[in-house]
Design a protein around this motif. Sequence first.
Motif, PDB file in Angstrom:
ATOM      1  N   ASP A  55       0.803  -1.218   0.000  1.00 25.82           N
ATOM      2  CA  ASP A  55       0.000   0.000   0.000  1.00 25.82           C
ATOM      3  C   ASP A  55       0.839   1.273   0.000  1.00 25.82           C
ATOM      4  OD1 ASP A  55       0.953  -0.487   2.553  1.00 25.82           O
ATOM      5  OD2 ASP A  55      -0.789   0.391   3.539  1.00 25.82           O
ATOM      6  N   LEU A  56       2.175   1.148  -0.049  1.00 26.65           N
ATOM      7  CA  LEU A  56       3.025   2.324  -0.016  1.00 26.65           C
ATOM      8  C   LEU A  56       3.944   2.374  -1.231  1.00 26.65           C
ATOM      9  CD1 LEU A  56       4.170   2.377   3.726  1.00 26.65           C
ATOM     10  CD2 LEU A  56       2.405   3.794   2.666  1.00 26.65           C
ATOM     11  N   TYR A  57       4.166   3.592  -1.718  1.00 27.14           N
ATOM     12  CA  TYR A  57       5.174   3.830  -2.748  1.00 27.14           C
ATOM     13  C   TYR A  57       6.337   4.545  -2.084  1.00 27.14           C
ATOM     14  CZ  TYR A  57       7.739   6.159  -6.445  1.00 27.14           C
ATOM     15  OH  TYR A  57       8.756   6.623  -7.255  1.00 27.14           O
ATOM     16  N   GLY A  58       7.555   4.078  -2.318  1.00 25.57           N
ATOM     17  CA  GLY A  58       8.721   4.702  -1.710  1.00 25.57           C
ATOM     18  C   GLY A  58       9.792   5.048  -2.720  1.00 25.57           C
ATOM     19  N   GLU A  59      10.512   6.115  -2.432  1.00 24.80           N
ATOM     20  CA  GLU A  59      11.643   6.542  -3.271  1.00 24.80           C
ATOM     21  C   GLU A  59      12.841   6.800  -2.367  1.00 24.80           C
ATOM     22  OE1 GLU A  59      13.062  10.286  -6.097  1.00 24.80           O
ATOM     23  OE2 GLU A  59      10.922  10.019  -5.635  1.00 24.80           O
ATOM     24  N   THR A  60      13.940   6.104  -2.617  1.00 23.71           N
ATOM     25  CA  THR A  60      15.143   6.278  -1.812  1.00 23.71           C
ATOM     26  C   THR A  60      15.834   7.588  -2.168  1.00 23.71           C
ATOM     27  OG1 THR A  60      15.470   3.890  -1.606  1.00 23.71           O
ATOM     28  CG2 THR A  60      17.389   5.297  -1.222  1.00 23.71           C
ATOM     29  N   ARG A 114      -2.692   6.889  -4.061  1.00 23.57           N
ATOM     30  CA  ARG A 114      -3.107   8.272  -3.822  1.00 23.57           C
ATOM     31  C   ARG A 114      -1.911   9.184  -4.052  1.00 23.57           C
ATOM     32  NH1 ARG A 114      -7.595   8.602  -0.331  1.00 23.57           N
ATOM     33  NH2 ARG A 114      -9.005   6.869  -0.799  1.00 23.57           N
ATOM     34  N   ALA A 115      -1.765   9.671  -5.250  1.00 26.81           N
ATOM     35  CA  ALA A 115      -0.631  10.548  -5.545  1.00 26.81           C
ATOM     36  C   ALA A 115      -0.739  11.829  -4.725  1.00 26.81           C
ATOM     37  CB  ALA A 115      -0.594  10.884  -7.035  1.00 26.81           C
ATOM     38  N   PRO A 116       0.378  12.358  -4.208  1.00 24.79           N
ATOM     39  CA  PRO A 116       0.331  13.640  -3.487  1.00 24.79           C
ATOM     40  C   PRO A 116      -0.188  14.748  -4.386  1.00 24.79           C
ATOM     41  CG  PRO A 116       2.445  12.521  -3.159  1.00 24.79           C
ATOM     42  CD  PRO A 116       1.731  11.774  -4.246  1.00 24.79           C
ATOM     43  N   SER A 117      -0.727  15.785  -3.771  1.00 26.75           N
ATOM     44  CA  SER A 117      -1.197  16.941  -4.520  1.00 26.75           C
ATOM     45  C   SER A 117      -0.024  17.574  -5.264  1.00 26.75           C
ATOM     46  CB  SER A 117      -1.803  17.966  -3.568  1.00 26.75           C
ATOM     47  OG  SER A 117      -0.789  18.551  -2.762  1.00 26.75           O
ATOM     48  N   PRO A 118      -0.317  18.371  -6.309  1.00 20.85           N
ATOM     49  CA  PRO A 118       0.788  19.041  -7.016  1.00 20.85           C
ATOM     50  C   PRO A 118       1.673  19.864  -6.084  1.00 20.85           C
ATOM     51  CG  PRO A 118      -1.219  19.178  -8.311  1.00 20.85           C
ATOM     52  CD  PRO A 118      -1.614  18.574  -6.983  1.00 20.85           C
ATOM     53  N   LEU A 119       1.069  20.509  -5.086  1.00 23.14           N
ATOM     54  CA  LEU A 119       1.872  21.294  -4.139  1.00 23.14           C
ATOM     55  C   LEU A 119       2.784  20.383  -3.324  1.00 23.14           C
ATOM     56  CD1 LEU A 119       1.929  24.355  -3.561  1.00 23.14           C
ATOM     57  CD2 LEU A 119       0.544  23.896  -1.533  1.00 23.14           C
ATOM     58  N   ALA A 120       2.244  19.246  -2.866  1.00 22.01           N
ATOM     59  CA  ALA A 120       3.053  18.295  -2.103  1.00 22.01           C
ATOM     60  C   ALA A 120       4.140  17.682  -2.979  1.00 22.01           C
ATOM     61  CB  ALA A 120       2.165  17.207  -1.518  1.00 22.01           C
TER      62      ALA A 120
END
Length: 313
Positions: A156-161, A276-282
């Motif tokens: 349920d999570l997307y991560g970026e190192t 749930r992609a973050p908002s453009p501001l986030a």
Amino acid sequence: MNVTLRQLRVFRAVAAGRNFSRAGDQVGLTQPAVSRSISELEAQLGLKLLDRTTREVALTEAGQSLAARLDRVLDELEQALADTHDMASARRGKVRVASSPTLSANLMPGCIAECARRHPEIEFVLLDRIQKDVLDSVRAGEVDFGVVVEPPAADDLYGETILEDPFCLILHPSHRLATRSSVRWSALDGESLVLLDHASGSRRLIDDALAGHGAHCEVRQQVGHATTAFRMVEAGIGISVMPALAVPPAGLQALAVRPLVPRMQRAIMLVHRRNRAPSPLAQRVWRLVRETVALSPSSRSPPHPVRSTPRTK
């Protein structure tokens, strides 16, 4: 029904002007394209909307019913689309980020300061929490994204190192291992340790590294903060394994810091809910954090051996 927005706009233009040519000029289509669009709409609805002759275009009863409601519906839809489009260029607002304590203390201040410098219209709100609570906040949608030590795999999570942070050994300068420029993990076998507790995202990785290199140690104390562990090492309770980020840039006044080999490291990651992609501001703040960390000294060089002299009593 597979009715398109263009078909509805074409029908509205024809219904308003009762003329295919003028409707085409209004919506930017040729007369045959207008006719084809109306025919496709009628086929989808399964009834005629217009009676067409060589002299006039008249609305059928169904056409009158649709035309009467269409202005309001299309106006609301177009406003909703316009509002959504405006979000992409939003430049002002609040972005909430959760971060675990070591990262809050050693990475996030620079990111917050850089955000204030580059984007003073964005309010960067940091929630300083233990790793589990950071992940819970992300999953609950309480924050826009989190900054964590690599969590266990989760669908349920997307991560970026954004950073690889090596582990190092913290010990009293009088300890037998302090004479070495680097220390092998296996050399810790039989030592007494002071470690971060299991609320830390690093503890799981430290335990795995010790076990993987055959270092069987007694954990004398488990604490919540690196500073507490440092004071216990000073007091002679044991030695400690810590991520390099936990060591202050100026080093530790009364302790020695040694790289552990082979190099074992933890991945520092940005995470958000996968679907749930973050908002453009986030997303702008996400990129800023990534870029700021990439330019920080901690991302460019591993910790060097630091020799310290004990305080005189």
